[in-house]
Design an enzyme around this catalytic site. Structure first.
Site, PDB file in Angstrom:
ATOM      1  N   THR A  34       0.866  -1.190   0.000  1.00 55.38           N
ATOM      2  CA  THR A  34       0.000   0.000   0.000  1.00 55.38           C
ATOM      3  C   THR A  34       0.895   1.229   0.000  1.00 55.38           C
ATOM      4  O   THR A  34       1.897   1.286   0.713  1.00 55.38           O
ATOM      5  CB  THR A  34      -0.953   0.016   1.210  1.00 55.38           C
ATOM      6  OG1 THR A  34      -1.768  -1.158   1.150  1.00 55.38           O
ATOM      7  CG2 THR A  34      -1.872   1.233   1.180  1.00 55.38           C
TER       8      THR A  34
ATOM      9  N   PHE B 184       1.131   5.176   0.724  1.00 56.30           N
ATOM     10  CA  PHE B 184       0.492   6.232   1.531  1.00 56.30           C
ATOM     11  C   PHE B 184       1.094   7.580   1.164  1.00 56.30           C
ATOM     12  O   PHE B 184       2.272   7.663   0.813  1.00 56.30           O
ATOM     13  CB  PHE B 184       0.742   5.993   3.025  1.00 56.30           C
ATOM     14  CG  PHE B 184       0.134   4.726   3.567  1.00 56.30           C
ATOM     15  CD1 PHE B 184       0.753   3.500   3.377  1.00 56.30           C
ATOM     16  CD2 PHE B 184      -1.049   4.755   4.286  1.00 56.30           C
ATOM     17  CE1 PHE B 184       0.205   2.327   3.878  1.00 56.30           C
ATOM     18  CE2 PHE B 184      -1.613   3.585   4.796  1.00 56.30           C
ATOM     19  CZ  PHE B 184      -0.985   2.369   4.586  1.00 56.30           C
TER      20      PHE B 184
END
Ligand SMILES: O=C(O)C(=O)C[C@]1(C(=O)O)C=C[C@@H](O)C=C1
Length: 362
Positions: A218, A220
Site C-alpha cells: 500500500t 500512503f
C-alpha cells in the site's frame, strides 16, 4: 505563459483558476520552506511530530506513519476527512493516508479529499501489508461465520475469504474490526488486520499472510500544511547511504539520472473538450522524457456532465473528469516547469498537489 523563472526567485509556486483560465502565480514565501530534512526520520526531529491517520491503533496507516517518523506521536482519526482537518486545524503536523494498493487499486475517497482540501503532499511511504485472520482465543476457523475488515483489506484477501465461505462485513479500518470483535466478545466473527492489532486487542491469529498476493503493497501519502519547495541546488542530490537500499543495476541508473529518481510531482487538472486532448497532455511529458508513474481519473462532483452542442446530433452529454497524474521530476527542473506550461494550453484547471521525494523502499 512561461514557466522560466530566475532560479533565485524559485521559492514557491502556486496555481489558481480564474474564470475558466488558469493563472500561474509565483510568489515568495516569507517563511522558510520545508526541506527534505523535515521529512527525514531522525530521532531528533521527529519526536515531537504528531501524525494523524485513519483508524484504530494497530491499523496499517499507523504502521506507515511510524515507518516515516519512528518517534512520532500517532493520532487516530475516525474518518479520512478527520485526518485532513486535524492538519488544517493545527492539531497535528502531518497526516498519513493510503492512496493506492497493489491489489485493490486506488483509494478514491482520498483522491477526492486531496482536491477538496488545501493540504500539500510532502512525501510518500510504501508499506508491505501482511494480513492476518484473527478471532477470540479458543475460536477455531470452522466456527467463523463472518469476517470484518476494511473494504480494501477484504478485497486484498478475496481468494482466502471465498475459500472459507464466510460473510464479509465492511468496517472503517482493519484494527477497528479487531477491536470490535474483542470488545463485543463475538465468537462467530473474525477480523482481517495486522499482527500488531491481534496483540493489542488480545485476539488469536488463525492464519497469517492471507492476502491474494504475497507482495501486497500500500502506498500512503504524507500531507502537511506547507509544501516542500525543492531547491535548485539540491535537486540532484541522492544520499549515498540511500543507494544501499537499491539493487546494483538500479544504483547505476540513479547515478546516471539522479534527478529523475529523487523527486516526483503530483498534479490534478481538468481539460478542455476536443479530440485527443488527453493524448496531447500525455505527450507534454513524453516529449520531455518525463516518466509518468500514475494516472487516475475521477468524476467532477459539482459538474459531472459536460454538455456539447454537436451540430450533427444535437446536444451530447459526456462525463466530465478530473485527472490526477504523478510524474518523476522535480518542480525545480526547467523541463518539468515547461511541461506544466505546455499542459496549461489544454487545461481549464491545474493544481500542483506536491513535489516530494519518491519512496522506493518497502
Ligand atoms: O484499515 C487499515 O488498517 C488501514 O490503514 C487502511 C488501509 C486502506 O485504506 O487501504 C490501509 C492499508 C491496507 O491496504 C488496508 C487498509
Amino acid at each position: 505563459m512561461s514557466f522560466l523563472v530566475p532560479s533565485d526567485f524559485y521559492h514557491s509556486y502556486k496555481f489558481a483558476v480564474g474564470y475558466g483560465r488558469v493563472f500561474l502565480i509565483w510568489f515568495k514565501w516569507s517563511a522558510e520552506p520545508l526541506s527534505l530534512a523535515d521529512l527525514s526520520p531522525s530521532p531528533d526531529n521527529d519526536s515531537k511530530v504528531r501524525v494523524a491517520y485513519q483508524g484504530f491503533p494497530g491499523a496499517f496507516s499507523e504502521a506507515a506513519a511510524l515507518k516515516v517518523y519512528p518517534q512520532c506521536e500517532t493520532v487516530p482519526c475516525e474518518q479520512f476527512e478527520a485526518a485532513f482537518k486535524a492538519v488544517e486545524l493545527w492539531l497535528v503536523e502531518k497526516a498519513v493516508l493510503p492512496i493506492e494498493n497493489s491489489l485493490g487499486g486506488s483509494i478514491h475517497r482520498n483522491y477526492d479529499l486531496l482536491l477538496r482540501h488545501r493540504l500539500h503532499i510532502v512525501g510518500e511511504v510504501q508499506l508491505a501489508v501482511n494480513h492476518c485472520l484473527m478471532a477470540l482465543p479458543g475460536v477455531t476457523k470452522d466456527e467463523v461465520k463472518r469476517v470484518l475488515s476494511h473494504p480494501q483489506a477484504l478485497s486484498q484477501c478475496e481468494h482466502t475469504l471465498s475459500t472459507l465461505g464466510v460473510i464479509r462485513e465492511s468496517v472503517d479500518d482493519t484494527a477497528g474490526a479487531a477491536q470490535f470483535i474483542a470488545s463485543n466478545g463475538l465468537r462467530d466473527a473474525a477480523a482481517v488486520a495486522s499482527s500488531l492489532a491481534a496483540k493489542i486487542y488480545g485476539l488469536n491469529i488463525l492464519a497469517s499472510g492471507i492476502q491474494d498476493d504475497h507482495d501486497n503493497i500500500t502506498r500512503f501519502l504524507i500531507l502537511a500544511r506547507e509544501p516542500i519547495i525543492p531547491k535548485t541546488n539540491k535537486r540532484f542530490k541522492v544520499k549515498l547511504l540511500e543507494l544501499s537500499n537499491y539493487s546494483s543495476s538500479i544504483q547505476s541508473n540513479i547515478l546516471c539520472s539522479k534527478s529523475r529518481f529523487a523527486f516526483q510531482t503530483s498534479i490534478v487538472f481538468t481539460l478542455e473538450e476536443g479530440p485527443g486532448v488527453l493524448f496531447k497532455v500525455l505527450s507534454v511529458f513524453a516529449l520531455r522524457n518525463i516518466n509518468l508513474t500514475k494516472i487516475e481519473s475521477r468524476p467532477q462532483r459539482k459538474k459531472p456532465l459536460r454538455v456539447v452542442d454537436d451540430s450533427n446530433n444535437g446536444i451530447a452529454k459526456y462525463f466530465d473528469y478530473l485527472f490526477f497524474i504523478d510524474f518523476e521530476a522535480s518542480m525545480a527542473e526547467p523541463h518539468a516547469q515547461n511541461a506544466l506550461g505546455h499542459l496549461q494550453e489544454f487545461a481549464t484547471f491545474l493544481r500542483v498537489l506536491g513535489c516530494y521525494p519518491a519512496d522506493s523502499t518497502v
